[in-house]
Design a protein around this motif. Sequence first.
Motif, PDB file in Angstrom:
ATOM      1  N   LEU A  51      -1.703 -18.225  -4.986  1.00 27.77           N
ATOM      2  CA  LEU A  51      -2.242 -19.490  -4.481  1.00 27.77           C
ATOM      3  C   LEU A  51      -3.005 -19.232  -3.191  1.00 27.77           C
ATOM      4  O   LEU A  51      -2.483 -18.562  -2.291  1.00 27.77           O
ATOM      5  N   PHE A  52      -4.217 -19.753  -3.117  1.00 25.38           N
ATOM      6  CA  PHE A  52      -4.965 -19.581  -1.865  1.00 25.38           C
ATOM      7  C   PHE A  52      -5.652 -20.887  -1.473  1.00 25.38           C
ATOM      8  O   PHE A  52      -5.987 -21.691  -2.332  1.00 25.38           O
ATOM      9  N   PRO A  53      -5.834 -21.116  -0.180  1.00 23.42           N
ATOM     10  CA  PRO A  53      -6.508 -22.331   0.283  1.00 23.42           C
ATOM     11  C   PRO A  53      -8.013 -22.192   0.060  1.00 23.42           C
ATOM     12  O   PRO A  53      -8.635 -21.296   0.621  1.00 23.42           O
ATOM     13  N   ILE A  77       5.566 -12.991 -10.211  1.00 23.82           N
ATOM     14  CA  ILE A  77       5.415 -12.907  -8.762  1.00 23.82           C
ATOM     15  C   ILE A  77       4.562 -14.081  -8.312  1.00 23.82           C
ATOM     16  O   ILE A  77       3.431 -14.230  -8.752  1.00 23.82           O
ATOM     17  N   LEU A  78       5.139 -14.899  -7.459  1.00 24.04           N
ATOM     18  CA  LEU A  78       4.392 -16.016  -6.885  1.00 24.04           C
ATOM     19  C   LEU A  78       4.042 -15.649  -5.475  1.00 24.04           C
ATOM     20  O   LEU A  78       4.914 -15.296  -4.687  1.00 24.04           O
ATOM     21  N   THR A  79       2.783 -15.790  -5.116  1.00 24.90           N
ATOM     22  CA  THR A  79       2.457 -15.475  -3.740  1.00 24.90           C
ATOM     23  C   THR A  79       1.423 -16.432  -3.174  1.00 24.90           C
ATOM     24  O   THR A  79       0.494 -16.833  -3.862  1.00 24.90           O
ATOM     25  N   ALA A  80       1.655 -16.825  -1.937  1.00 25.62           N
ATOM     26  CA  ALA A  80       0.694 -17.662  -1.228  1.00 25.62           C
ATOM     27  C   ALA A  80      -0.068 -16.753  -0.286  1.00 25.62           C
ATOM     28  O   ALA A  80       0.518 -15.869   0.325  1.00 25.62           O
ATOM     29  N   THR A  81      -1.362 -16.971  -0.184  1.00 28.68           N
ATOM     30  CA  THR A  81      -2.149 -16.067   0.648  1.00 28.68           C
ATOM     31  C   THR A  81      -3.070 -16.825   1.586  1.00 28.68           C
ATOM     32  O   THR A  81      -3.622 -17.858   1.221  1.00 28.68           O
ATOM     33  N   SER A  82      -3.205 -16.286   2.798  1.00 27.65           N
ATOM     34  CA  SER A  82      -4.193 -16.854   3.721  1.00 27.65           C
ATOM     35  C   SER A  82      -5.437 -15.979   3.702  1.00 27.65           C
ATOM     36  O   SER A  82      -6.286 -16.063   4.563  1.00 27.65           O
ATOM     37  N   GLY A  83      -5.531 -15.101   2.720  1.00 28.95           N
ATOM     38  CA  GLY A  83      -6.755 -14.311   2.579  1.00 28.95           C
ATOM     39  C   GLY A  83      -6.523 -12.934   1.995  1.00 28.95           C
ATOM     40  O   GLY A  83      -7.074 -12.594   0.968  1.00 28.95           O
ATOM     41  N   GLY A 110      -3.065 -11.970  -1.110  1.00 25.78           N
ATOM     42  CA  GLY A 110      -3.345 -12.202  -2.523  1.00 25.78           C
ATOM     43  C   GLY A 110      -4.096 -11.036  -3.133  1.00 25.78           C
ATOM     44  O   GLY A 110      -3.747 -10.551  -4.212  1.00 25.78           O
ATOM     45  N   ALA A 111      -5.114 -10.550  -2.432  1.00 24.22           N
ATOM     46  CA  ALA A 111      -5.912  -9.449  -2.955  1.00 24.22           C
ATOM     47  C   ALA A 111      -5.069  -8.179  -3.055  1.00 24.22           C
ATOM     48  O   ALA A 111      -5.089  -7.487  -4.080  1.00 24.22           O
ATOM     49  N   ALA A 112      -4.312  -7.881  -2.004  1.00 20.87           N
ATOM     50  CA  ALA A 112      -3.515  -6.647  -2.004  1.00 20.87           C
ATOM     51  C   ALA A 112      -2.452  -6.694  -3.100  1.00 20.87           C
ATOM     52  O   ALA A 112      -2.255  -5.713  -3.827  1.00 20.87           O
ATOM     53  N   VAL A 113      -1.784  -7.843  -3.223  1.00 23.51           N
ATOM     54  CA  VAL A 113      -0.726  -7.978  -4.227  1.00 23.51           C
ATOM     55  C   VAL A 113      -1.324  -7.939  -5.636  1.00 23.51           C
ATOM     56  O   VAL A 113      -0.816  -7.249  -6.526  1.00 23.51           O
ATOM     57  N   ALA A 114      -2.412  -8.670  -5.825  1.00 20.03           N
ATOM     58  CA  ALA A 114      -3.034  -8.713  -7.147  1.00 20.03           C
ATOM     59  C   ALA A 114      -3.466  -7.309  -7.577  1.00 20.03           C
ATOM     60  O   ALA A 114      -3.210  -6.888  -8.708  1.00 20.03           O
ATOM     61  N   HIS A 115      -4.087  -6.564  -6.685  1.00 20.69           N
ATOM     62  CA  HIS A 115      -4.516  -5.200  -7.024  1.00 20.69           C
ATOM     63  C   HIS A 115      -3.316  -4.287  -7.262  1.00 20.69           C
ATOM     64  O   HIS A 115      -3.317  -3.475  -8.181  1.00 20.69           O
ATOM     65  N   ALA A 116      -2.303  -4.412  -6.420  1.00 19.12           N
ATOM     66  CA  ALA A 116      -1.151  -3.517  -6.537  1.00 19.12           C
ATOM     67  C   ALA A 116      -0.393  -3.746  -7.848  1.00 19.12           C
ATOM     68  O   ALA A 116       0.100  -2.803  -8.454  1.00 19.12           O
ATOM     69  N   PHE A 117      -0.290  -5.006  -8.277  1.00 18.26           N
ATOM     70  CA  PHE A 117       0.500  -5.332  -9.474  1.00 18.26           C
ATOM     71  C   PHE A 117      -0.346  -5.435 -10.743  1.00 18.26           C
ATOM     72  O   PHE A 117       0.186  -5.669 -11.816  1.00 18.26           O
ATOM     73  N   LYS A 151     -13.112 -12.952  -3.795  1.00 21.78           N
ATOM     74  CA  LYS A 151     -13.521 -12.164  -4.966  1.00 21.78           C
ATOM     75  C   LYS A 151     -12.584 -10.991  -5.228  1.00 21.78           C
ATOM     76  O   LYS A 151     -12.460 -10.540  -6.371  1.00 21.78           O
ATOM     77  N   LEU A 152     -11.940 -10.502  -4.196  1.00 22.15           N
ATOM     78  CA  LEU A 152     -11.000  -9.396  -4.416  1.00 22.15           C
ATOM     79  C   LEU A 152      -9.762  -9.848  -5.190  1.00 22.15           C
ATOM     80  O   LEU A 152      -8.987  -9.030  -5.659  1.00 22.15           O
ATOM     81  N   MET A 153      -9.549 -11.187  -5.302  1.00 25.01           N
ATOM     82  CA  MET A 153      -8.405 -11.641  -6.109  1.00 25.01           C
ATOM     83  C   MET A 153      -8.826 -12.249  -7.431  1.00 25.01           C
ATOM     84  O   MET A 153      -8.090 -12.205  -8.397  1.00 25.01           O
ATOM     85  N   THR A 154     -10.010 -12.853  -7.476  1.00 25.82           N
ATOM     86  CA  THR A 154     -10.357 -13.671  -8.638  1.00 25.82           C
ATOM     87  C   THR A 154     -11.080 -12.888  -9.730  1.00 25.82           C
ATOM     88  O   THR A 154     -11.432 -13.451 -10.752  1.00 25.82           O
ATOM     89  N   THR A 155     -11.299 -11.603  -9.503  1.00 27.15           N
ATOM     90  CA  THR A 155     -12.075 -10.826 -10.470  1.00 27.15           C
ATOM     91  C   THR A 155     -11.208  -9.896 -11.323  1.00 27.15           C
ATOM     92  O   THR A 155     -11.734  -9.125 -12.122  1.00 27.15           O
TER      93      THR A 155
END
Length: 453
Positions: A161-163, A134-140, A143-150, A173-177
Amino acid sequence: MAATLFHSTNGQSPAVNLRVALMAGQAPDRGLYFPEQFPTLAPAEIAAFAQLPYSEIAFRVLAKYTEGILSADALAAMCREAYNFDLPLERVYDRVHVMRLDQGPTASFKDFAARMMARLLGRFLHEDGKQLTILTATSGDTGAAVAHAFHNVPGIRVIVLFPLNEVSVSQRKLMTTLRGNVRTVAIDGKFDDCQAMVKQAFADPTLQCIPLSSANSINIGRLLPQSIYYFYAASRLAQPGEPIVFSVPSGNFGDMMGAVVARQMGLPIRKLVTSVNDNDAFPRFLATGHYEKVVPSRNSVSNAMNVGHPSNLARLVMVYGGRMDETGRIHQLPDLAAMRRDLFSSSISDERTRVTIREVWTKYQLLLEPHGAVAWRGFQDWQAQEALNGLPAVILETANPAKFPEEIEKNMGWSPDVPPAMAAAIQQPEDFDRMGAVYEKFRTYLLQHHTAT
Ligand SMILES: *Cc1c(COP(=O)(O)O)cnc(C)c1O
């Protein structure tokens, strides 16, 4: 009942069922999947929602799309598992309410869609014995919701990917941890760059060896679950058959398209107010019939809506009989008069967003974060033009204020309470990669990463 078919907004790919559309993300012709003909709910079916819990409403809405591809028992179990948290509807004045979609594990409305999509996709992959990236671009928040869900779903690897400089520390931090099957990549660029890199990867023939899918709101699996909370709110606040008004803060227009889906399925919506920050391509289009992307996209305090060209507009245009390709070019103009009848949109500056946060607190002791404040102000802008006439209205609060402590502190002089799940995640050590906004680097990364696993 025949299974609902999903057509590409570009009109060049064959129609497919939900299972195929969900696995593919984007249609082969680079369009977005969307039904031409929606399944509908009879007024009596909608009226019955008043007595049902959220997970059961979810089941009855989604069952209209899963006929023949998923058993009713399996769908019902997924709905119960995915929707095990609250959805508060707070009355503010008269029949005007705020719906807080921030009680999920990553404290944004994106949990509603991501948790359902992860379950559907995980199951289909398992049935097929397949693996997917799953590739996902996030503006905030995506990314966190997808990362936690999957996270820890077998057969799935997630790359987000995030800016680097456009997300808040809590959002990051909700995505990188999480680690495990989740990798996060900070891009030295804007959200638009992240989204462009993801789109290019999907279209890249040299990546055919890696089965890729998207969890962005271009995926129909993200969009359909976002129709459920509109049915839910109406079931609690409107009389049977009574129209309701929604105000949705919009970036990529996935959330507001959930309301459009609900309306196509039979929910009476009097007006859909869909307001944006300084990225004002849509309100200008609605006013003039001339579409011009905002390039580059503008930064704002409602950072999850820093989108210069909302992908989902292609779907909205299709609903109104027009055609817009993925670059934003209009091939056929939609029925603008009908769009203006159904929709209202204003662009809310950061200054007005901040004033709104303070005003709403002073007047109602109601704490909004920047995205909810855009929705609130947009609703008031619409109210300046048209009377509500006693109808119920719902303003969507799409994130928890604790995700934006710096901004709240600056406006209010104090910081909001952090929900426990978020507090725990933020304690964990971070781990992420970093790269420039150069597509070739990302391709190499994907290939290397793929061989490594
Ligand atoms: C993603 C997001 C939005 C915008 O939703 P779209 O579906 O992209 O229009 C609004 N608010 C928050 C908090 C978000 O995370």
